[in-house]
Design a protein around this motif. Structure first.
Motif, PDB file in Angstrom:
ATOM      1  N   ALA A 201       0.352 -10.399  -0.832  1.00  0.00           N
ATOM      2  CA  ALA A 201      -0.373 -11.019  -1.943  1.00  0.00           C
ATOM      3  C   ALA A 201      -1.879 -10.994  -1.699  1.00  0.00           C
ATOM      4  N   ASP A 202      -2.287 -11.314  -0.476  1.00  0.00           N
ATOM      5  CA  ASP A 202      -3.717 -11.373  -0.157  1.00  0.00           C
ATOM      6  C   ASP A 202      -4.384 -10.002  -0.246  1.00  0.00           C
ATOM      7  N   SER A 203      -3.647  -8.955   0.119  1.00  0.00           N
ATOM      8  CA  SER A 203      -4.226  -7.607   0.139  1.00  0.00           C
ATOM      9  C   SER A 203      -3.918  -6.804  -1.120  1.00  0.00           C
ATOM     10  N   ASN A 204      -3.005  -7.342  -1.954  1.00  0.00           N
ATOM     11  CA  ASN A 204      -2.488  -6.623  -3.130  1.00  0.00           C
ATOM     12  C   ASN A 204      -1.926  -5.254  -2.736  1.00  0.00           C
ATOM     13  N   LYS A 205      -1.311  -5.207  -1.555  1.00  0.00           N
ATOM     14  CA  LYS A 205      -0.776  -3.927  -1.069  1.00  0.00           C
ATOM     15  C   LYS A 205       0.428  -4.168  -0.179  1.00  0.00           C
ATOM     16  N   ILE A 206       1.477  -3.368  -0.383  1.00  0.00           N
ATOM     17  CA  ILE A 206       2.626  -3.355   0.525  1.00  0.00           C
ATOM     18  C   ILE A 206       2.701  -1.969   1.155  1.00  0.00           C
ATOM     19  N   THR A 207       2.938  -1.931   2.455  1.00  0.00           N
ATOM     20  CA  THR A 207       3.075  -0.663   3.168  1.00  0.00           C
ATOM     21  C   THR A 207       4.509  -0.520   3.640  1.00  0.00           C
ATOM     22  N   VAL A 208       5.149   0.558   3.212  1.00  0.00           N
ATOM     23  CA  VAL A 208       6.541   0.803   3.585  1.00  0.00           C
ATOM     24  C   VAL A 208       6.626   2.139   4.317  1.00  0.00           C
ATOM     25  N   SER A 209       7.660   2.264   5.141  1.00  0.00           N
ATOM     26  CA  SER A 209       7.802   3.486   5.933  1.00  0.00           C
ATOM     27  C   SER A 209       8.859   4.396   5.338  1.00  0.00           C
TER      28      SER A 209
ATOM     29  N   ASP B 273      11.070  -6.017  -6.743  1.00  0.00           N
ATOM     30  CA  ASP B 273      11.291  -7.459  -6.660  1.00  0.00           C
ATOM     31  C   ASP B 273      10.090  -8.185  -6.040  1.00  0.00           C
ATOM     32  N   VAL B 274       9.380  -7.522  -5.139  1.00  0.00           N
ATOM     33  CA  VAL B 274       8.141  -8.102  -4.595  1.00  0.00           C
ATOM     34  C   VAL B 274       7.112  -8.248  -5.717  1.00  0.00           C
ATOM     35  N   ARG B 275       6.983  -7.214  -6.549  1.00  0.00           N
ATOM     36  CA  ARG B 275       6.052  -7.279  -7.688  1.00  0.00           C
ATOM     37  C   ARG B 275       6.358  -8.482  -8.590  1.00  0.00           C
TER      38      ARG B 275
ATOM     39  N   LYS C 240       2.615  -9.449  -9.513  1.00  0.00           N
ATOM     40  CA  LYS C 240       1.594  -8.410  -9.300  1.00  0.00           C
ATOM     41  C   LYS C 240       2.151  -7.060  -9.761  1.00  0.00           C
ATOM     42  N   PRO C 241       2.130  -6.821 -11.083  1.00  0.00           N
ATOM     43  CA  PRO C 241       2.689  -5.562 -11.598  1.00  0.00           C
ATOM     44  C   PRO C 241       1.937  -4.326 -11.104  1.00  0.00           C
ATOM     45  N   ASN C 242       0.670  -4.507 -10.719  1.00  0.00           N
ATOM     46  CA  ASN C 242      -0.141  -3.372 -10.263  1.00  0.00           C
ATOM     47  C   ASN C 242      -0.267  -3.339  -8.739  1.00  0.00           C
ATOM     48  N   LEU C 243       0.724  -3.880  -8.064  1.00  0.00           N
ATOM     49  CA  LEU C 243       0.716  -3.898  -6.596  1.00  0.00           C
ATOM     50  C   LEU C 243       0.584  -2.475  -6.052  1.00  0.00           C
TER      51      LEU C 243
END
Length: 294
Positions: A29-37, A68-70, A75-78
């Protein structure tokens, strides 16, 4: 000296506590970014077609979790960042916060459970052997004093070493840096067989240069579950991951995804693995268990 040691221990304790309490959803949430492998050669779970696009059963699981995180964070624009990992670096890079979620072909076991947490089990497999049809290899006894490949950082490397020692087979184990590298060791004749999870062997064989020249043989040495991996001590994020997987399992969407990747032609060559769902996995569609292998 004693005081200094005590202060160091205290600081370490605080550091560990803050790491354990770091919440993935807050970080995202703080970074507006999720990093996945993703994995580069774990067919049909997570693998590359072309130079950068990862596809597969586990990639679709990852995408469902991201959706589901969005919704959870509104945060639709995650922003979604992806990064490749290997069997060797996937755990340390998750633990240190480099990325946030791994859904690939990772075994959920008690040893790894000391460092990371796992979602609901989504596949069950066991160690078998890939070899050339001309090799004469039918089972593990045929590999006494012979060279056997497996991939560094995998549970299979431990399993085959232990089996060789227990049965006094004196196998010569060599390690590929990834599954493609281990396959190449067999194709090039540097190893007589490749010991790995049977489903990965079927996938690698299907997409190899000459599938008709290879075969998967041998008894299954153990049954191990695959599960998505996340940082330890984060019940909120685990609840979200488990919620996504249980929703897919209960709704029938998981079965559709399974049919797409295991019972239908898959890219890039359109090969059908034709692997029906195991009894263990069918049971877990109802049990929704995250129980690890020992």
């Amino acid at each position: 000296m004693k005081l200094s040691l005590l202060m160091t221990a205290a600081l370490l304790s605080v550091g560990l506590a803050s790491t354990a309490s770091a919440q993935t959803l807050k970080k995202i949430a703080d970074s507006n970014k999720i990093t996945v492998s993703y994995r580069e050669s774990s067919v049909p779970f997570s693998y590359l077609i072309g130079s950068t696009k990862a596809v597969g059963f586990s990639v679709e699981l990852t995408d469902a979790i991201i959706d589901d995180v969005r919704k959870k964070l509104k945060k639709p624009n995650l922003e979604v960042a992806t990064m490749p990992v290997t069997s060797q670096n996937r755990i340390p890079l998750l633990v240190n916060g480099t990325y946030d979620l791994e859904c690939g072909s990772t075994t959920n076991n008690t040893a790894r459970g000391k460092d990371v947490d796992f979602g609901i089990n989504h596949f069950y497999t066991g160690t078998r052997l890939l070899t050339k049809k001309t090799s004469g290899v039918k089972n593990y006894a045929d590999l006494a004093k012979k060279t056997v490949a497996t991939t560094t950082g995998t549970t299979n490397a431990q399993v085959i070493r232990k089996y060789s020692a227990d049965k006094n087979l004196d196998m010569q184990i060599i390690l590929g840096k990834d599954h493609d590298d281990s396959l190449l060791l067999v194709e090039s004749g540097r190893a007589l067989a490749f010991a790995m999870d049977d489903i990965l062997l079927f996938g690698l064989m299907a997409n190899s240069k000459d599938p008709a020249s290879l075969q998967v043989v041998g008894d299954s040495l153990q049954v191990e579950p695959y599960a998505c991996m996340l940082r330890k001590g984060d019940p909120e994020f685990k609840a979200l991951v488990d919620g996504t997987i249980s929703r897919l399992m209960k709704s029938g969407e998981f079965t559709k995804m399974y049919t797409k990747w295991f019972m239908s032609p898959i890219p890039p060559k359109g090969v059908n693995l034709n692997l029906p769902m195991s009894e263990q996995l069918k049971a877990n569609l109802k049990e929704l268990s995250d129980k690890p292998a020992m």
